[in-house]
Design an enzyme around this catalytic site. Structure first.
Site, PDB file in Angstrom:
ATOM      1  N   HIS A 250      -2.386  -4.374  15.898  1.00 32.97           N
ATOM      2  CA  HIS A 250      -3.174  -5.213  14.993  1.00 32.97           C
ATOM      3  C   HIS A 250      -4.603  -5.455  15.452  1.00 32.97           C
ATOM      4  O   HIS A 250      -5.385  -6.042  14.718  1.00 32.97           O
ATOM      5  CB  HIS A 250      -2.443  -6.537  14.747  1.00 32.97           C
TER       6      HIS A 250
ATOM      7  N   HIS B  86       0.848  -1.195   0.000  1.00 31.07           N
ATOM      8  CA  HIS B  86       0.000   0.000   0.000  1.00 31.07           C
ATOM      9  C   HIS B  86       0.882   1.244   0.000  1.00 31.07           C
ATOM     10  O   HIS B  86       2.108   1.165  -0.167  1.00 31.07           O
ATOM     11  CB  HIS B  86      -0.990  -0.025   1.163  1.00 31.07           C
TER      12      HIS B  86
ATOM     13  N   CYS C 274      -3.447  -6.721  20.812  1.00 32.85           N
ATOM     14  CA  CYS C 274      -2.259  -6.011  20.340  1.00 32.85           C
ATOM     15  C   CYS C 274      -2.697  -4.649  19.802  1.00 32.85           C
ATOM     16  O   CYS C 274      -3.582  -4.584  18.953  1.00 32.85           O
ATOM     17  CB  CYS C 274      -1.579  -6.820  19.232  1.00 32.85           C
TER      18      CYS C 274
ATOM     19  N   LYS D 176      -8.890  -2.530   5.403  1.00 35.33           N
ATOM     20  CA  LYS D 176      -9.783  -3.092   4.378  1.00 35.33           C
ATOM     21  C   LYS D 176     -11.235  -2.876   4.774  1.00 35.33           C
ATOM     22  O   LYS D 176     -12.078  -2.565   3.943  1.00 35.33           O
ATOM     23  CB  LYS D 176      -9.503  -4.585   4.209  1.00 35.33           C
TER      24      LYS D 176
HETATM   25  N1  MSP Z   1       9.137  -7.342   7.152  1.00 35.58           N
HETATM   26  C1  MSP Z   1       9.264  -6.279   8.094  1.00 35.58           C
HETATM   27  C2  MSP Z   1      10.603  -5.588   7.969  1.00 35.58           C
HETATM   28  C3  MSP Z   1      11.793  -6.451   8.132  1.00 35.58           C
HETATM   29  S1  MSP Z   1      13.262  -5.598   7.894  1.00 35.58           S
HETATM   30  C4  MSP Z   1      14.441  -6.591   8.422  1.00 35.58           C
HETATM   31  C5  MSP Z   1       8.137  -5.276   7.893  1.00 35.58           C
HETATM   32  N2  MSP Z   1       7.505  -5.321   6.728  1.00 35.58           N
HETATM   33  S2  MSP Z   1       6.233  -4.444   6.335  1.00 35.58           S
HETATM   34  O1  MSP Z   1       5.847  -4.883   5.032  1.00 35.58           O
HETATM   35  O2  MSP Z   1       5.237  -4.521   7.346  1.00 35.58           O
HETATM   36  O3  MSP Z   1       6.709  -2.952   6.285  1.00 35.58           O
HETATM   37  C6  MSP Z   1       7.622  -2.492   5.329  1.00 35.58           C
HETATM   38  C7  MSP Z   1       7.864  -1.005   5.514  1.00 35.58           C
HETATM   39  O4  MSP Z   1       6.661  -0.278   5.275  1.00 35.58           O
HETATM   40  C8  MSP Z   1       8.302  -0.637   6.928  1.00 35.58           C
HETATM   41  O5  MSP Z   1       9.298   0.376   6.864  1.00 35.58           O
HETATM   42  C9  MSP Z   1       7.053  -0.079   7.546  1.00 35.58           C
HETATM   43  O6  MSP Z   1       7.331   0.835   8.561  1.00 35.58           O
HETATM   44  C10 MSP Z   1       6.439   0.613   6.342  1.00 35.58           C
HETATM   45  N3  MSP Z   1       5.017   0.871   6.532  1.00 35.58           N
HETATM   46  C11 MSP Z   1       4.011  -0.028   6.727  1.00 35.58           C
HETATM   47  N4  MSP Z   1       2.840   0.648   6.918  1.00 35.58           N
HETATM   48  C12 MSP Z   1       3.067   1.981   6.845  1.00 35.58           C
HETATM   49  C13 MSP Z   1       2.276   3.143   6.874  1.00 35.58           C
HETATM   50  N5  MSP Z   1       0.969   3.130   7.076  1.00 35.58           N
HETATM   51  N6  MSP Z   1       2.909   4.340   6.662  1.00 35.58           N
HETATM   52  C14 MSP Z   1       4.242   4.432   6.370  1.00 35.58           C
HETATM   53  N7  MSP Z   1       4.997   3.357   6.338  1.00 35.58           N
HETATM   54  C15 MSP Z   1       4.481   2.131   6.663  1.00 35.58           C
HETATM   55  O7  MSP Z   1       7.893  -4.492   8.779  1.00 35.58           O
END
Ligand code: MSP
Length: 521
Positions: free
Chosen positions: A149, A20, A146, A308
């Protein structure tokens, strides 16, 4: 001078769903930084990848009736397609399910921790949040759930390996307090420091479980010499930052060249893992620590967390399809303060697009090219030394100009370029972008001051100098936006058709058949 290296990493995203706008932000922010450093001549390595193990993935795969590998393959293909559309310039893409590229590094790191005497077997009894892929304490729950989540954690009791995080706590505290391990913004470092308690506090970090029994999640990297246990997904994931460079493989040249990372970009939800667990693992393995962690904020959608159920998930494709990839990159670069939370609605996006891309940049380029075409057949020649030295005005002085008897006040301030570079180097991408748009406004003002469309009737030479100077200024703009809007920058350069001839800059420009950015009603 010796070539500088620059290693930039981004959190590998979970391959459990489509990306996203939050994930897109991490990607674009990092890409701009990487492109900037490549542009100034640094030997740059930009790593991206996907986090494919763990219970969260297994559960999501089951829901779709797929095996975990097939499931992650689908999601990774979609993510890579998005990255291509967004012109993300990563040098490598590491996948944690890749047995050849990733597993040897993850296992080598594990063995290094073991050799340091930092791993022991124990029993874990407590709570686990699958969404976080993390052990969670009663204290952290809100109404039994949590807070991230909004789901109840699982109660588990199992035999695990533990990592002696406590042993490294004093050194971690020192590194964070002294900023030897720099965390930007400082407030994020302070949050971590607070976990150690105040001065003289006995509070320390608890050891952490770093494996799960193979029976409970049959999808992960086996612990060396104990295949009954799989590496805890965060240990597995964090090691990507070095496994991708060949750590643990036959050829470790990239690792020797690029580690430690110059900057590791991450979102504010995963600071603990990056500012505590990861450096502790590196300390244990006697490897150098990253120089800086750059923590960005979270995006919300119309003031609410994207979900969602609420139907407010901001999808990058909607913006790309409607406005183009560079328009989305523009928004993320300029309209977001990297270290703060921000909110987006489709209306806000459209407003910024119309004001700064359709008008602003797009309009400046198209009307200048039209004048060049109409008055001079697109052929405009001049030089900084003899003509209207716009460059001087940008970099050196802010003056009252005098041209062909006109006295015109200039508003081009003298430090746009140095400011742009200073902000870029400090990862203040929004401020660097502001400097670009300041130059764009200055050029607009410059046209308004000289009125070349009138001047051309009375003094064609002077009008040519004015147009030349604006074209020159647009060249600067194109250079400055190269890391931000790579596609637009290339288009503008092609339209300008600039070349150097006998100390002069010659523009053989032409008018685009369609506007760079179509206005949206
Ligand atoms: N898989 C772990 C990271 C492991 S690194 C060794 C993870 N994945 S993630 O898919 O949930 O997130 C990936 C990146 O997207 C992270 O930097 C997370 O902070 C960022 N974001 C996820 N949701 C977000 C928002 N709503 N806004 C901005 N960034 C966000 O965490």
């Amino acid at each position: 001078m010796e070539e500088k290296k620059f290693y930039l990493t981004i959190p590998i995203f979970y391959a459990n769903a489509e990306l996203h706008l939050g994930h897109t932000y991490t990607l674009v922010l990092s890409d701009i930084i990487a492109r900037y450093h490549r542009g100034i001549g640094d030997k740059t390595f930009f790593l991206a990848g996907s986090d494919e193990h763990g219970e969260k993935i297994v559960r999501a795969a089951q829901k779709e009736g797929l095996g975990p590998q097939a499931f992650v393959n689908n999601n990774v293909a979609k993510a890579q397609e998005l990255m291509k559309k967004l012109a993300i310039s990563n040098d490598a893409f590491i996948r944690t399910s890749d047995k050849e590229s990733h597993w040897p590094g993850a296992q080598k790191l594990w063995k290094a921790l073991e050799e340091a005497g930092d791993i022991y077997k124990g029993v874990y009894e407590g709570l686990y949040c699958v969404g976080c892929e993390a052990f969670i304490t009663e204290k952290e729950l809100v109404d039994g759930k949590c807070p991230h989540h909004d789901t109840a954690p699982d109660h588990i009791k199992e035999e695990n390996y533990f990592f002696k995080l406590s042993k490294h706590a004093p050194e971690l505290k020192r590194l964070l307090e002294s900023s030897e391990l720099k965390v930007t913004p400082q407030t994020r470092a302070n949050e971590m420091i607070a976990l150690f308690g105040g001065e003289g506090s006995e509070k320390t970090l608890a050891d952490v479980s770093i494996s799960r029994p193979e029976g409970s999640i049959p999808w992960g990297i086996p612990v060396p010499n104990d295949p009954g246990q799989l590496m805890y997904v965060w240990c597995d994931a964090l090691s990507n930052y070095i496994s991708a460079l060949g750590y643990g493989r036959e050829d470790e040249t990239l690792f020797d060249t690029f580690w430690p990372a110059d900057v590791q970009v991450l979102g504010k939800d995963i600071v603990r893992f990056h500012a505590l667990l990861w450096p502790a693992m590196l300390l244990s393995a006697k490897l150098p620590l990253p120089k800086e962690l750059l923590v960005h904020g979270f995006v919300t959608s119309g003031g609410k967390k994207m979900s969602k159920t609420l139907g407010n998930v901001l999808k990058p494709h909607d913006f790309i399809d409607g406005y183009g990839a560079d328009a989305l990159r523009y928004y993320l670069a300029r309209e977001v303060t990297p270290t703060e939370d921000w909110d987006l609605t489709p209306e806000k996006f459209k407003e910024a697009y119309n004001a700064n891309l359709a008008n602003g940049l797009g309009n400046l380029v198209s009307r200048t090219l039209k004048m060049a075409e109409q008055y001079f057949g697109g052929q405009v020649t001049g030089s900084v030394a003899t003509a209207l030295p716009l460059r001087t005005r940008i970099t050196e002085v802010s003056v009252v100009g005098d041209l062909a008897g006109l006295t015109v006040p200039y508003i081009i301030t003298n430090d746009i370029l140095p400011r742009y570079h200073a902000h870029m180097r400090a990862y203040e991408i929004n401020k660097a972008s502001d400097a670009v748009w300041e130059l764009i406004s200055s050029l607009d003002q410059y046209i308004a001051d000289y009125e070349p469309f009138k001047l051309v009737k009375t003094d064609k030479d002077a009008a040519e100098k004015v147009i030349w100077s604006v074209l020159y200024g647009i060249t600067e703009v194109a250079d400055m936006i190269t890391p931000l809007l790579p596609d637009t920058a290339a288009k503008i350069k092609a339209l300008l058709g600039a070349s150097e001839k006998e100390g002069e800059r010659v523009f053989a420009s032409h008018v685009p058949t369609e506007p760079l950015f179509m206005r949206k009603e």
